[in-house]
Design a protein around this motif. Structure first.
Motif, mmCIF file in Angstrom:
data_model
loop_
_atom_site.group_PDB
_atom_site.id
_atom_site.type_symbol
_atom_site.label_atom_id
_atom_site.label_comp_id
_atom_site.label_asym_id
_atom_site.label_seq_id
_atom_site.Cartn_x
_atom_site.Cartn_y
_atom_site.Cartn_z
ATOM 1 N N SER A 1 -35.600 -30.973 59.240
ATOM 2 C CA SER A 1 -36.610 -31.969 58.847
ATOM 3 C C SER A 1 -36.356 -32.658 57.514
ATOM 4 N N SER A 2 -35.286 -32.265 56.805
ATOM 5 C CA SER A 2 -34.980 -32.930 55.542
ATOM 6 C C SER A 2 -33.518 -32.697 55.185
ATOM 7 N N GLY A 3 -33.038 -33.495 54.241
ATOM 8 C CA GLY A 3 -31.683 -33.311 53.740
ATOM 9 C C GLY A 3 -31.549 -31.980 53.017
ATOM 10 N N THR A 4 -32.597 -31.589 52.318
ATOM 11 C CA THR A 4 -32.597 -30.292 51.631
ATOM 12 C C THR A 4 -32.304 -29.167 52.613
ATOM 13 N N GLU A 5 -33.014 -29.193 53.738
ATOM 14 C CA GLU A 5 -32.812 -28.150 54.748
ATOM 15 C C GLU A 5 -31.396 -28.190 55.314
ATOM 16 N N CYS B 1 -23.898 -34.062 41.412
ATOM 17 C CA CYS B 1 -24.142 -34.186 42.853
ATOM 18 C C CYS B 1 -25.429 -33.456 43.200
ATOM 19 N N TYR B 2 -26.265 -34.109 43.999
ATOM 20 C CA TYR B 2 -27.535 -33.524 44.422
ATOM 21 C C TYR B 2 -27.443 -33.211 45.903
ATOM 22 N N HIS B 3 -27.863 -32.016 46.251
ATOM 23 C CA HIS B 3 -27.848 -31.629 47.668
ATOM 24 C C HIS B 3 -29.206 -31.090 48.092
ATOM 25 N N GLY B 4 -30.275 -31.675 47.546
ATOM 26 C CA GLY B 4 -31.598 -31.142 47.818
ATOM 27 C C GLY B 4 -31.906 -30.015 46.858
ATOM 28 N N HIS B 5 -33.071 -29.385 47.027
ATOM 29 C CA HIS B 5 -33.547 -28.474 45.990
ATOM 30 C C HIS B 5 -33.530 -27.003 46.392
ATOM 31 N N VAL C 1 -19.806 -31.350 48.599
ATOM 32 C CA VAL C 1 -19.632 -32.557 47.781
ATOM 33 C C VAL C 1 -20.298 -33.748 48.458
ATOM 34 N N GLU C 2 -20.841 -34.651 47.650
ATOM 35 C CA GLU C 2 -21.194 -35.977 48.150
ATOM 36 C C GLU C 2 -19.887 -36.772 48.122
ATOM 37 N N PRO C 3 -19.354 -37.177 49.265
ATOM 38 C CA PRO C 3 -18.039 -37.827 49.246
ATOM 39 C C PRO C 3 -18.046 -39.127 48.433
ATOM 40 N N GLY D 1 -23.920 -40.278 44.848
ATOM 41 C CA GLY D 1 -24.997 -41.266 44.739
ATOM 42 C C GLY D 1 -26.102 -40.822 43.811
ATOM 43 N N ASN D 2 -26.077 -39.555 43.413
ATOM 44 C CA ASN D 2 -27.207 -39.001 42.676
ATOM 45 C C ASN D 2 -26.966 -38.828 41.179
ATOM 46 N N MET D 3 -25.810 -39.323 40.677
ATOM 47 C CA MET D 3 -25.665 -39.489 39.222
ATOM 48 C C MET D 3 -25.559 -40.996 38.976
ATOM 49 N N PHE E 1 -19.218 -31.916 53.620
ATOM 50 C CA PHE E 1 -19.534 -33.255 53.127
ATOM 51 C C PHE E 1 -21.032 -33.466 53.263
ATOM 52 N N ASP E 2 -21.692 -33.693 52.147
ATOM 53 C CA ASP E 2 -23.105 -34.051 52.178
ATOM 54 C C ASP E 2 -23.182 -35.570 52.316
ATOM 55 N N GLU E 3 -23.364 -36.015 53.553
ATOM 56 C CA GLU E 3 -23.433 -37.460 53.823
ATOM 57 C C GLU E 3 -24.887 -37.874 54.085
ATOM 58 N N VAL E 4 -25.808 -37.197 53.412
ATOM 59 C CA VAL E 4 -27.231 -37.537 53.580
ATOM 60 C C VAL E 4 -27.470 -39.006 53.187
ATOM 61 N N ILE E 5 -26.810 -39.469 52.138
ATOM 62 C CA ILE E 5 -26.907 -40.895 51.786
ATOM 63 C C ILE E 5 -25.891 -41.722 52.566
ATOM 64 N N THR E 6 -24.640 -41.270 52.591
ATOM 65 C CA THR E 6 -23.562 -42.126 53.092
ATOM 66 C C THR E 6 -23.482 -42.202 54.617
ATOM 67 N N GLY F 1 -29.140 -37.010 56.836
ATOM 68 C CA GLY F 1 -30.579 -37.160 56.603
ATOM 69 C C GLY F 1 -30.872 -38.632 56.428
ATOM 70 N N LYS F 2 -31.903 -38.948 55.676
ATOM 71 C CA LYS F 2 -32.229 -40.325 55.315
ATOM 72 C C LYS F 2 -32.110 -41.315 56.483
ATOM 73 N N ILE F 3 -31.037 -42.088 56.603
ATOM 74 C CA ILE F 3 -30.978 -43.156 57.614
ATOM 75 C C ILE F 3 -31.208 -42.624 59.031
HETATM 76 C C1 LIG Z 1 -31.626 -37.117 49.329
HETATM 77 C C2 LIG Z 1 -30.491 -36.202 49.372
HETATM 78 C C3 LIG Z 1 -30.615 -34.879 49.810
HETATM 79 C C4 LIG Z 1 -31.950 -34.253 50.089
HETATM 80 O O1 LIG Z 1 -32.611 -34.855 51.150
HETATM 81 P P1 LIG Z 1 -34.209 -34.689 51.256
HETATM 82 O O2 LIG Z 1 -34.528 -35.294 52.580
HETATM 83 O O3 LIG Z 1 -34.769 -35.429 50.079
HETATM 84 O O4 LIG Z 1 -34.502 -33.240 51.203
HETATM 85 C C5 LIG Z 1 -29.482 -34.116 49.954
HETATM 86 N N1 LIG Z 1 -28.267 -34.624 49.669
HETATM 87 C C6 LIG Z 1 -28.101 -35.877 49.230
HETATM 88 C C7 LIG Z 1 -26.734 -36.389 48.969
HETATM 89 C C8 LIG Z 1 -29.214 -36.701 49.041
HETATM 90 O O5 LIG Z 1 -29.042 -37.929 48.548
#
Ligand SMILES: *Cc1c(COP(=O)(O)O)cnc(C)c1O
Length: 423
Positions: free
Chosen positions: A112-116, A140-144, A202-204, A207-209, A235-240, A263-265
């Motif tokens: 249900s989320s990128g964090t998960e 790099c952010y990968h959720g909390h 890694v975020e390839p 996007g989060n800095m 690869f954390d492609e939640v944004i890409t 995630g996201k899109i």
């Molecule tokens: C937004 C984001 C997440 C977390 O997704 P959420 O849906 O906010 O939990 C994880 N990784 C990256 C690269 C993000 O940009």
């Protein structure tokens, strides 16, 4: 109600008045706008002020807001019930689209989320390899999730906190944080910790800095280092994912990670995440394997309807035209900054960009951090005043959507020229 009063009301019963910290405008000051509605490239606040939106809900809204086909898909799905807690056909349809779009993905688990997605990815990597240590990159952010909230960029960087209380040091110790784009640091860490290493995440494209592209060879180094150490590359492609092409950055780079977070899109503006990868790894997840993961609303039919509608529209969309629009915006801003004689850097990949207030090339979190955040805050306020809604913090990406027009770009550049006068 006026934004100011709403914010006061919200702060009484919601910590900081917001349900996600960076919305609170702490880094830029002033009162966050409370949004009433949105359509196309525009969002409208509760006082009826309209803004050209470059936040795009932090990435998901690549088709613009309230795309009629996506709204119709949501309405149609809602009429058939909102959640069943049992398998549905639409989950196969979504999984098929992801498998088709990502050469590295043979199986998919929806969350249900990128964090998960990221949290599950590292649990899976640890369960699959039988190892505990992970490598991530500063900024790099990968959720909390606990293990990932170490030097995590985005809101954490904006608030100036290195990590978070509430995360046991014994757990944080297992997270090795290295500078993004530093291949030597990766090789040294892998030489030292190799047989304890579960994964590199890694975020390839970071996007989060703010947007920071990988240097040539950096991602290839990660691929080689994980192969060599028997660890997994995530690869954390939640944004890409679906942001730069129909598929991920891995398609454009020709790289095959072991696991991919999405995630996201793919949620079309509803809460969705996904994790995918090689069959033998994915089958380590319950119920085929011992690594547990679950979700009451996972694969939710409304969320997946919005996501599938979004992906089906995106398949026919001209990404190069979107890139060209973003290029026009960024080169226009660069001209204005040059004319004004202010130090700046613009990092842009496709339709994601960040304007850094620094003279120095931004290649990692250290160089991003040297940006003049006070000047950024004044610029942000000037743009907001002129009807342009940018991310309210320096260490974030801006996003264009297919709904942005040439007129939007022209108006944004005019606003930029005006805002620059106040700096
Ligand atoms: C937004 C984001 C997440 C977390 O997704 P959420 O849906 O906010 O939990 C994880 N990784 C990256 C690269 C993000 O940009």
């Amino acid at each position: 109600m006026e934004t100011r009063n709403l914010f006061a009301e919200a702060q009484k019963i919601i910590p900081g008045g917001v349900n996600s910290p960076v919305r609170a405008f702490r880094a830029v000051g002033g009162t966050p706008r409370f949004i009433r509605e949105a359509a196309g490239s525009k969002i409208i606040d509760t006082e009826g002020r309209e803004y050209i939106d470059y936040v795009a809900s932090w990435g998901p809204m690549i088709l613009g807001h309230s795309h009629p086909d996506v709204v119709a898909a949501i309405r149609e799905a809602a009429g058939r019930g909102t959640s069943y807690g049992a398998p549905t056909e639409i989950e196969i349809e979504m999984a098929r689209r992801i498998v088709d779009a990502f050469p590295s993905v043979e199986m998919v688990r929806m969350v249900s989320s990128g964090t998960e997605a990221a949290m599950t990815a590292i649990r899976l990597a640890r369960g699959f390899t039988g190892r505990d240590r992970i490598i991530k990159f500063a900024g790099c952010y990968h959720g909390h999730a606990d293990s990932l909230l170490v030097k995590a960029g985005s809101g954490v960087a904006t608030l100036g906190i290195p990590g978070s209380p509430g995360i046991p040091p014994q757990l944080a110790e297992l997270t090795i944080t290295l500078p993004f784009n530093d291949s030597d640091a990766v090789q040294n860490a892998v030489a030292r910790y190799g047989d304890e290493l579960a994964c590199i995440i890694v975020e390839p494209i970071a996007g989060n800095m703010g947007v920071v592209p990988p240097r040539p060879g950096f991602l290839e180094t990660l691929r080689a280092a994980t192969h060599q150490s028997g660890s997994l590359l995530i690869f954390d492609e939640v944004i890409t994912g679906f942001r730069l092409a129909y598929g991920g950055w891995q398609n454009l780079a020709g790289l095959i990670p072991d696991l991919t977070c999405l995630g996201k899109i793919i949620g079309g503006g509803l809460p969705v995440g996904a994790l995918g990868g090689r069959r033998e790894i994915m089958e380590t997840l319950a119920p085929t394997g011992p690594v547990y993961q679950a979700g009451t609303l996972s694969g939710n039919p409304i969320a997946l309807s919005a996501g599938i509608a979004t992906l089906d529209i995106l398949r026919g969309k001209p990404y190069p035209a979107l890139d060209a629009m973003a290029s026009r915006l960024c080169s226009g801003m660069a001209d204005l900054f040059r004319k004004k004689g202010l130090p700046f850097q613009i990092n842009r990949i496709g339709s994601m960009f960040t304007l850094f207030f620094t003279a120095e090339e931004v290649v990692d979190f250290t160089t991003a951090s040297r940006s003049d955040t006070e000047r950024f805050a004044r610029f942000f306020q000037g743009m907001l005043e002129a009807g342009i809604y940018l991310a309210p913090a320096q260490f974030e990406a801006g996003f264009l959507s297919f709904a942005h027009t040439g007129e939007d770009i022209a108006r944004t550049l005019a606003a930029c020229e005006k805002a620059l006068k106040t700096l």
